[in-house]
Design an enzyme around this catalytic site. Structure first.
Site, PDB file in Angstrom:
ATOM      1  N   ARG A  50       0.860  -1.201   0.000  1.00 22.52           N
ATOM      2  CA  ARG A  50       0.000   0.000   0.000  1.00 22.52           C
ATOM      3  C   ARG A  50       0.888   1.240   0.000  1.00 22.52           C
ATOM      4  O   ARG A  50       0.647   2.199  -0.730  1.00 22.52           O
ATOM      5  CB  ARG A  50      -0.949   0.025   1.200  1.00 22.52           C
ATOM      6  N   TYR A 102     -16.302  16.791 -15.720  1.00 19.48           N
ATOM      7  CA  TYR A 102     -16.670  15.380 -15.650  1.00 19.48           C
ATOM      8  C   TYR A 102     -17.754  15.172 -14.587  1.00 19.48           C
ATOM      9  O   TYR A 102     -17.607  15.648 -13.446  1.00 19.48           O
ATOM     10  CB  TYR A 102     -15.412  14.573 -15.316  1.00 19.48           C
ATOM     11  N   ASP A 174      -7.217  18.950 -14.308  1.00 19.19           N
ATOM     12  CA  ASP A 174      -7.572  17.614 -14.785  1.00 19.19           C
ATOM     13  C   ASP A 174      -7.163  17.549 -16.257  1.00 19.19           C
ATOM     14  O   ASP A 174      -7.790  18.170 -17.118  1.00 19.19           O
ATOM     15  CB  ASP A 174      -9.079  17.400 -14.609  1.00 19.19           C
ATOM     16  N   LYS A 199      -8.239   6.561 -19.298  1.00 14.57           N
ATOM     17  CA  LYS A 199      -8.575   7.043 -20.637  1.00 14.57           C
ATOM     18  C   LYS A 199      -7.358   6.925 -21.562  1.00 14.57           C
ATOM     19  O   LYS A 199      -6.940   5.842 -21.882  1.00 14.57           O
ATOM     20  CB  LYS A 199      -9.135   8.458 -20.540  1.00 14.57           C
TER      21      LYS A 199
HETATM   22  C1  PLP Z   1     -13.130   9.523 -16.451  1.00 13.91           C
HETATM   23  C2  PLP Z   1     -12.770  10.849 -15.951  1.00 13.91           C
HETATM   24  C3  PLP Z   1     -12.541  11.076 -14.590  1.00 13.91           C
HETATM   25  C4  PLP Z   1     -12.717  10.003 -13.558  1.00 13.91           C
HETATM   26  O1  PLP Z   1     -11.811   8.976 -13.709  1.00 13.91           O
HETATM   27  P1  PLP Z   1     -12.091   7.435 -13.341  1.00 13.91           P
HETATM   28  O2  PLP Z   1     -10.839   6.773 -13.708  1.00 13.91           O
HETATM   29  O3  PLP Z   1     -13.282   6.996 -14.117  1.00 13.91           O
HETATM   30  O4  PLP Z   1     -12.377   7.417 -11.859  1.00 13.91           O
HETATM   31  C5  PLP Z   1     -12.166  12.359 -14.206  1.00 13.91           C
HETATM   32  N1  PLP Z   1     -12.035  13.353 -15.095  1.00 13.91           N
HETATM   33  C6  PLP Z   1     -12.256  13.173 -16.411  1.00 13.91           C
HETATM   34  C7  PLP Z   1     -12.083  14.316 -17.347  1.00 13.91           C
HETATM   35  C8  PLP Z   1     -12.637  11.929 -16.883  1.00 13.91           C
HETATM   36  O5  PLP Z   1     -12.861  11.763 -18.189  1.00 13.91           O
END
Ligand code: PLP
Length: 384
Positions: A50, A102, A174, A199
């Site tokens: 962890r 998001y 982000d 992604k």
């Molecule tokens: C998918 C996404 C998230 C969240 O991520 P997860 O891996 O699904 O928890 C946050 N910000 C954006 C822009 C996203 O596309």
């Protein structure tokens, strides 16, 4: 290795001496919870997975390298990474956030962290100077998503970072949609860059993961503490897969951008299509910022159809053959989504209308297939 450029970094960045045991070219998947100690506290740098795991370290170093940061952290999902960032704050602190972001981030902010006494202000940041009116002595974090999801607005990271610095507020970006290939927020003045590695970084729709990269050592130590104390870490197998994904990030992003451009131009001239949201168009309201801040315009394209009904949108997505109707984005395969009934269902309609998420809005994640095939598929699905 300071001289490395981006395409070299995705392959070699932070990967020196990854396997002192046998010299494997890829790091071993250290599928172990714990590590031998010769005497209490005496070990080779790892005690419990962890806290740290060598496969995770290899990925965290790679992420730091490609974002031009000093410290990388990975989490079990993008939302777990955002959760860790928000835990830097205390009850009473305020966050100013992009208003079209998001859906899951919006849900985490409003349904979890508001219960712990954090306050969020969701605003349009296309004119960065307008942020100042919302800053109070309690504002501790500015949260920026750019390009925004799903409207493809572009926020000027450098300008927001100047405002944040002037007011001694931390800026987190982000960077999921753009990735380090298209834009590097730390270079533009951000304090924290966050990804849903699920992604484009993973890139093959087979891992859920989140990441954070920072430059400041004190901030890094606080985040490592939260990562270990809260425990939403990424597993070694998943770290291996994302590290593998990153090695082709530059090639994939280049093709995503090329295909995204072709699809955006096709949609723009289609008689059934009302509006196309893609920052590469000269008439896009933030095109100038996009052009200076990003290397290219990426693979995300949104559009609405004439008539603007949910029924129309559903008929369209059901007819698609190459595009898959699915949540998520950033994989090699093309995906289509209907934000109103999928990713943004948790955002109230009133809030959706304010930011332009109309009933017929379709969001496309353009993959790396042949663009001619993608266009043919869209053409047949748009046919009445
Ligand atoms: C998918 C996404 C998230 C969240 O991520 P997860 O891996 O699904 O928890 C946050 N910000 C954006 C822009 C996203 O596309």
């Amino acid at each position: 290795m300071k001289f490395m450029q981006f395409n070299t970094k995705v392959i070699h960045g932070g990967q020196e001496n990854i396997d002192p045991g046998y010299g494997s070219v890829m790091p071993p998947i250290y599928q172990t919870t714990t590590f031998t100690q010769t005497s209490p506290g005496k070990h080779k740098g790892y005690a419990y997975s962890r806290t740290a795991n060598p496969t995770r370290t290899a990925l965290e170093n790679s992420l730091a390298s490609i974002e031009n940061g000093r410290f990388g952290l990975t989490f079990s999902s993008g939302l777990a990474a955002i959760d860790a960032i928000l835990k830097l704050l205390k009850t009473g602190d305020e966050v100013i956030s992009t208003n079209n972001l998001y859906g899951g981030s919006y849900r985490l902010f409003t349904k979890i962290f508001e219960n712990y006494g954090l306050k969020f202000k969701f605003i349009n940041m296309e004119k960065a100077s307008e942020i100042e009116a919302y800053i109070t002595p309690k504002t501790k974090l500015i949260w920026v998503e750019t390009p925004t999801n799903p409207m493809m607005n572009i926020i000027d990271i450098k300008e927001v970072s100047n405002i944040a610095k002037r007011n001694q507020i931390k800026l987190a970006v982000d960077n999921t949609f753009a990735t380090a290939y298209l834009q590097r927020p730390l270079d533009l003045g951000a304090d924290i860059v966050m990804h849903s590695a699920t992604k484009y970084l993973g890139g093959h729709s087979d891992v859920v993961m989140g990441s954070i990269v920072i430059n400041n050592q004190e901030l890094a130590e606080r985040l490592y503490f939260i990562q270990n104390a809260s425990g939403a870490i990424a597993g070694p197998m998943d770290c291996f897969l994302v590290l593998r994904g990153i090695k082709t990030l530059h090639l994939r992003m280049q093709r995503h951008s090329e295909n995204g451009k072709a699809v955006a131009h096709f949609l723009k001239t289609h008689p059934q299509v009302e509006k196309v949201y893609w920052p590469g168009f000269e008439e896009h309201p933030n095109h100038k910022v996009a052009k200076t801040q990003m290397k290219d315009f990426g693979g995300m394209v949104s559009f609405t159809t004439k008539g603007n009904s949910v029924k129309q949108a559903l008929a369209f997505v059901e007819k698609l053959k190459i595009f898959t109707l699915a949540e998520s984005l950033g994989g090699v395969e093309s995906l289509a989504g209907h934000p109103v009934s999928m990713t943004h269902a948790s955002v109230p309609k009133e809030e959706r209308d304010k930011i332009g998420i109309e009933d017929s809005l379709i969001r496309l994640s353009i993959g790396i297939e042949d663009k001619e095939d993608l266009i043919k598929d869209l053409e047949q699905a748009l046919r009445e």
